[in-house]
Structure formats: structure tokens, C-alpha cells
Design a protein around this motif. Sequence first.
Motif, PDB file in Angstrom:
ATOM      1  N   SER A 133       0.835  -1.198   0.000  1.00 40.21           N
ATOM      2  CA  SER A 133       0.000   0.000   0.000  1.00 40.21           C
ATOM      3  C   SER A 133       0.874   1.254   0.000  1.00 40.21           C
ATOM      4  O   SER A 133       1.902   1.323   0.684  1.00 40.21           O
ATOM      5  CB  SER A 133      -0.909   0.004   1.230  1.00 40.21           C
ATOM      6  OG  SER A 133      -1.629   1.206   1.311  1.00 40.21           O
ATOM      7  N   VAL A 134       0.454   2.255  -0.799  1.00 43.49           N
ATOM      8  CA  VAL A 134       1.191   3.517  -0.879  1.00 43.49           C
ATOM      9  C   VAL A 134       0.406   4.620  -0.176  1.00 43.49           C
ATOM     10  O   VAL A 134       0.474   5.788  -0.567  1.00 43.49           O
ATOM     11  CB  VAL A 134       1.468   3.888  -2.348  1.00 43.49           C
ATOM     12  CG1 VAL A 134       2.432   2.906  -2.981  1.00 43.49           C
ATOM     13  CG2 VAL A 134       0.170   3.965  -3.148  1.00 43.49           C
ATOM     14  N   ALA A 135      -0.354   4.239   0.863  1.00 45.32           N
ATOM     15  CA  ALA A 135      -1.119   5.232   1.610  1.00 45.32           C
ATOM     16  C   ALA A 135      -0.169   6.258   2.204  1.00 45.32           C
ATOM     17  O   ALA A 135       0.878   5.915   2.773  1.00 45.32           O
ATOM     18  CB  ALA A 135      -1.916   4.543   2.715  1.00 45.32           C
ATOM     19  N   GLY A 136      -0.518   7.522   2.076  1.00 44.22           N
ATOM     20  CA  GLY A 136       0.329   8.611   2.552  1.00 44.22           C
ATOM     21  C   GLY A 136       1.184   9.222   1.471  1.00 44.22           C
ATOM     22  O   GLY A 136       1.742  10.302   1.651  1.00 44.22           O
TER      23      GLY A 136
ATOM     24  N   ASN B  80       3.475  14.735  -6.431  1.00 39.68           N
ATOM     25  CA  ASN B  80       4.404  15.790  -6.020  1.00 39.68           C
ATOM     26  C   ASN B  80       5.087  15.485  -4.684  1.00 39.68           C
ATOM     27  O   ASN B  80       5.778  16.355  -4.135  1.00 39.68           O
ATOM     28  CB  ASN B  80       3.718  17.155  -5.943  1.00 39.68           C
ATOM     29  CG  ASN B  80       3.260  17.641  -7.303  1.00 39.68           C
ATOM     30  OD1 ASN B  80       3.921  17.382  -8.316  1.00 39.68           O
ATOM     31  ND2 ASN B  80       2.131  18.344  -7.346  1.00 39.68           N
ATOM     32  N   SER B  81       4.897  14.259  -4.155  1.00 41.23           N
ATOM     33  CA  SER B  81       5.663  13.880  -2.969  1.00 41.23           C
ATOM     34  C   SER B  81       7.136  13.789  -3.359  1.00 41.23           C
ATOM     35  O   SER B  81       7.478  13.355  -4.467  1.00 41.23           O
ATOM     36  CB  SER B  81       5.188  12.537  -2.426  1.00 41.23           C
ATOM     37  OG  SER B  81       3.874  12.642  -1.908  1.00 41.23           O
ATOM     38  N   PRO B  82       8.020  14.192  -2.492  1.00 39.52           N
ATOM     39  CA  PRO B  82       9.436  14.224  -2.860  1.00 39.52           C
ATOM     40  C   PRO B  82      10.034  12.833  -3.025  1.00 39.52           C
ATOM     41  O   PRO B  82       9.615  11.865  -2.391  1.00 39.52           O
ATOM     42  CB  PRO B  82      10.088  14.975  -1.698  1.00 39.52           C
ATOM     43  CG  PRO B  82       9.165  14.790  -0.550  1.00 39.52           C
ATOM     44  CD  PRO B  82       7.776  14.698  -1.121  1.00 39.52           C
ATOM     45  N   VAL B  83      11.032  12.763  -3.892  1.00 33.91           N
ATOM     46  CA  VAL B  83      11.861  11.567  -4.062  1.00 33.91           C
ATOM     47  C   VAL B  83      13.265  11.936  -3.575  1.00 33.91           C
ATOM     48  O   VAL B  83      13.853  12.917  -4.066  1.00 33.91           O
ATOM     49  CB  VAL B  83      11.896  11.106  -5.525  1.00 33.91           C
ATOM     50  CG1 VAL B  83      12.835   9.908  -5.680  1.00 33.91           C
ATOM     51  CG2 VAL B  83      10.494  10.746  -6.001  1.00 33.91           C
ATOM     52  N   LYS B  84      13.775  11.161  -2.618  1.00 35.78           N
ATOM     53  CA  LYS B  84      15.079  11.465  -2.032  1.00 35.78           C
ATOM     54  C   LYS B  84      16.047  10.328  -2.310  1.00 35.78           C
ATOM     55  O   LYS B  84      15.685   9.154  -2.354  1.00 35.78           O
ATOM     56  CB  LYS B  84      14.953  11.682  -0.527  1.00 35.78           C
ATOM     57  CG  LYS B  84      14.142  12.928  -0.173  1.00 35.78           C
ATOM     58  CD  LYS B  84      14.174  13.193   1.321  1.00 35.78           C
ATOM     59  CE  LYS B  84      13.412  14.467   1.656  1.00 35.78           C
ATOM     60  NZ  LYS B  84      13.465  14.778   3.105  1.00 35.78           N
TER      61      LYS B  84
ATOM     62  N   ALA C  54       5.477  12.021 -10.030  1.00 35.05           N
ATOM     63  CA  ALA C  54       4.665  12.664 -11.062  1.00 35.05           C
ATOM     64  C   ALA C  54       3.291  12.018 -11.208  1.00 35.05           C
ATOM     65  O   ALA C  54       2.312  12.699 -11.567  1.00 35.05           O
ATOM     66  CB  ALA C  54       5.399  12.634 -12.407  1.00 35.05           C
ATOM     67  N   ASP C  55       3.181  10.712 -10.906  1.00 34.99           N
ATOM     68  CA  ASP C  55       1.902  10.054 -11.124  1.00 34.99           C
ATOM     69  C   ASP C  55       1.841   8.803 -10.259  1.00 34.99           C
ATOM     70  O   ASP C  55       2.861   8.140 -10.025  1.00 34.99           O
ATOM     71  CB  ASP C  55       1.724   9.689 -12.599  1.00 34.99           C
ATOM     72  CG  ASP C  55       0.350   9.082 -12.857  1.00 34.99           C
ATOM     73  OD1 ASP C  55      -0.652   9.730 -12.537  1.00 34.99           O
ATOM     74  OD2 ASP C  55       0.312   7.936 -13.349  1.00 34.99           O
ATOM     75  N   ILE C  56       0.621   8.471  -9.783  1.00 32.32           N
ATOM     76  CA  ILE C  56       0.388   7.275  -8.973  1.00 32.32           C
ATOM     77  C   ILE C  56      -0.861   6.599  -9.541  1.00 32.32           C
ATOM     78  O   ILE C  56      -1.941   7.216  -9.579  1.00 32.32           O
ATOM     79  CB  ILE C  56       0.177   7.609  -7.483  1.00 32.32           C
ATOM     80  CG1 ILE C  56       1.387   8.363  -6.909  1.00 32.32           C
ATOM     81  CG2 ILE C  56      -0.066   6.328  -6.686  1.00 32.32           C
ATOM     82  CD1 ILE C  56       1.192   8.824  -5.491  1.00 32.32           C
ATOM     83  N   ARG C  57      -0.721   5.335  -9.929  1.00 38.57           N
ATOM     84  CA  ARG C  57      -1.891   4.607 -10.419  1.00 38.57           C
ATOM     85  C   ARG C  57      -1.588   3.118 -10.369  1.00 38.57           C
ATOM     86  O   ARG C  57      -0.435   2.707 -10.216  1.00 38.57           O
ATOM     87  CB  ARG C  57      -2.250   5.028 -11.838  1.00 38.57           C
ATOM     88  CG  ARG C  57      -1.205   4.708 -12.903  1.00 38.57           C
ATOM     89  CD  ARG C  57      -1.679   5.170 -14.274  1.00 38.57           C
ATOM     90  NE  ARG C  57      -1.872   6.612 -14.268  1.00 38.57           N
ATOM     91  CZ  ARG C  57      -2.517   7.268 -15.230  1.00 38.57           C
ATOM     92  NH1 ARG C  57      -3.034   6.601 -16.253  1.00 38.57           N
ATOM     93  NH2 ARG C  57      -2.652   8.590 -15.182  1.00 38.57           N
ATOM     94  N   LEU C  58      -2.668   2.317 -10.500  1.00 37.72           N
ATOM     95  CA  LEU C  58      -2.502   0.868 -10.536  1.00 37.72           C
ATOM     96  C   LEU C  58      -1.821   0.450 -11.831  1.00 37.72           C
ATOM     97  O   LEU C  58      -2.001   1.073 -12.875  1.00 37.72           O
ATOM     98  CB  LEU C  58      -3.859   0.168 -10.399  1.00 37.72           C
ATOM     99  CG  LEU C  58      -4.566   0.315  -9.044  1.00 37.72           C
ATOM    100  CD1 LEU C  58      -5.939  -0.350  -9.106  1.00 37.72           C
ATOM    101  CD2 LEU C  58      -3.745  -0.280  -7.919  1.00 37.72           C
TER     102      LEU C  58
ATOM    103  N   GLY D 251       2.044  10.325   8.858  1.00 35.61           N
ATOM    104  CA  GLY D 251       1.637   9.448   7.777  1.00 35.61           C
ATOM    105  C   GLY D 251       2.057   9.932   6.413  1.00 35.61           C
ATOM    106  O   GLY D 251       1.732   9.304   5.401  1.00 35.61           O
ATOM    107  N   PHE D 252       2.792  11.037   6.333  1.00 41.13           N
ATOM    108  CA  PHE D 252       3.260  11.566   5.054  1.00 41.13           C
ATOM    109  C   PHE D 252       4.414  10.688   4.576  1.00 41.13           C
ATOM    110  O   PHE D 252       5.384  10.452   5.293  1.00 41.13           O
ATOM    111  CB  PHE D 252       3.714  13.006   5.218  1.00 41.13           C
ATOM    112  CG  PHE D 252       4.213  13.617   3.947  1.00 41.13           C
ATOM    113  CD1 PHE D 252       3.343  13.933   2.921  1.00 41.13           C
ATOM    114  CD2 PHE D 252       5.569  13.865   3.767  1.00 41.13           C
ATOM    115  CE1 PHE D 252       3.807  14.492   1.742  1.00 41.13           C
ATOM    116  CE2 PHE D 252       6.039  14.426   2.602  1.00 41.13           C
ATOM    117  CZ  PHE D 252       5.150  14.752   1.579  1.00 41.13           C
ATOM    118  N   ALA D 253       4.296  10.197   3.322  1.00 38.09           N
ATOM    119  CA  ALA D 253       5.263   9.246   2.793  1.00 38.09           C
ATOM    120  C   ALA D 253       6.071   9.874   1.674  1.00 38.09           C
ATOM    121  O   ALA D 253       5.597  10.771   0.960  1.00 38.09           O
ATOM    122  CB  ALA D 253       4.563   7.987   2.290  1.00 38.09           C
TER     123      ALA D 253
END
Length: 320
Positions: free
Chosen positions: A47-50, A54-58, A68-72, A107-109
Motif C-alpha cells: 500500500s502507498v497510503a500517505g 508531487n511527494s518528494p523523491v530522495k 509525477a503520477d500514482i496509479r494501478l 503518515g506523510f510518505a
Amino acid sequence: MEPKVNYVLVGLFVVVLSAVLLGIVLWLGKGEYGTVYDRYYAFMQESVAGLSVNSPVKYRGVEVGYVADIRLNPENPEEVRLTLDITRGTPIKEDTVAVLHVQGLTGFAIVDLTGGTRDSPPLTAKPGQAYAVIKTGPSLLARLDSAVSRLLEDQSLSRLLANLTTLAQDARGVIDQENRAALKQILSDLATVSRTLAARSGRVDQGLTGAAQTAEHLAKLSRTLNEQIPALLERVNRSAASLQAMTEELARTGKAIGALVNETKPNVEQFSRQTLPETSLLIAELRQLTATLQRVARQIEREPNALVFGRSLQPKGPGE
């Protein structure tokens, strides 16, 4: 009287202010708009809840892009496809792994990239792929959930819980009224012993002092022995060497005596056969001579004049 307004100045002020604001906006956004990104895919099986767009990638804690995008995944609905825009020049290697990381209690991921060794080749898109695919790994929560699930499924845990329950019941059975009374008596005795020791703390201190002095004396004795033992061992070694030399000398002397006896054995046998009988006769004669001399000496003691006038005749008795 109405004031006169110079609309030209007002209009000029508005134009200048707008230009300044536009310049500030362009200056602030110059870095973002001038950045070039490379696009990658990452497929998550958890699960990618949180996590949101635009969430950062570190990369090792350094922000290098955003989601940039989240989908199944259209090809596998059990996976979530993440589209990552990462700053060009970031060392994305074939052993780079993307892990979902939840920050704090909010809960921010974010997506955290790890790995990327120096010798690993850069990650590139394979034939049939629109973008290169970054490997993914389970997050901390996923690992904990998996470990807890395996632990709950393990029958040994159930047996352990059953044993703990049985142990608790046995403990309640053991600690009955009688045992509690005995335990109370033991605690009371310990309190009495503690008070007695406290009352006799002076003697205890003296005993400890004496023990410390004894230990110190033993230490001194040990040091003295350590100092004297080498000299004593040296003396023992010298004595052993002298004893060995004396033993060897006695052995040589014994051999010499044995050789001398062997050499004189014929003479001794001849002495035993010839000289000893004559010596025995001589001794017998000497004994007789000694007896005669003893008689003469007794006679002289009785009649000293007999040595000059001779032995006097015995008077005859009646009828002779």
C-alpha cells in the motif's frame, strides 16, 4: 474642493509594481523551470497510503525529484505504478532500490532511493519499456507486518503463550496462604538480620579492615616468596648438580673398588687358606702365654721377694 489626481503617475506606479512582482516570481521559479528531469517507473507491491503526487523523491536523504503520477499497474492490478521525475545527472544505477518511507506520525510518505554502488552500470530502459524501471523493496512497515504475520502463524508462539498461561496458573497455585506466610516470615527474618548488621556495623568494619590487612600481608608474603623463590630454585639446582656429581663419583669409586677386589681376590684366598690357620695357632699360643704371665703376675703380687730369692717352699704338714 476636490483634489487633483495625476493618473499618469498612478498608472506608472502600478506598471512598475507589476513588473517587480513578475520579476520576483520569475526569479523564484527560475531554478525549478530550468531543471531537466528523467522519468522512471517503480512498481510497489504494498500500500502507498500517505504518498501523493508531487511527494518528494530522495536519494540517500537528498531530494532529487518528485512523484509525477500514482496509479494501478494496468498489467498487474496487485501492483501500484509510480512515475518518478528525477533530476538528470542523479546516479540511478541498476542496483538502485526505491523504498517507501513514512515520516513520523503524520503518515506523510516519500520515496527513498538507496543502493547505487560505484561499479554498477547506469539504469536504462529495456526493450519494450517506455521508461527505465527502478527496483523496489519493502518498507519498514511492510517488513514489520510480514514478521508479525509469520510470528502469529508460527505454532511455537501459540505453545509459548499456552506455556506462559500454565506457568501463571501454577504460580498462583504455588503462592497460597501458607507460602505467603512463609515468605512474610522470611522477609521479617531478613529485616532482623539487616538491623543486626546495622547495629554491629563497627565490628563488621573492623572485620573488613582485618581482612584487608590480612590480604595485604598475604600480598607482601607473596611478593617476598616471588623474590626468594628464584634464588632458592637456583640453590636447589646447584645442590642437585652437586648430588649428581657425587653420585657419579661414588659410581666411579665403586667401580674402582670392584676392580681392586677382583685384583686382590687370589691373594685374599691364599691368605685365607695358609695364613689364617697359622694365625689361629699363634693366637692360641698368645692366649696361653697371656695366662702364664697373668699367673706369674699374681704370684709376684703375693710374694714380691720370690722374684729375687725364688719361690719359698711350702711348710710340710703334720705327718709329712
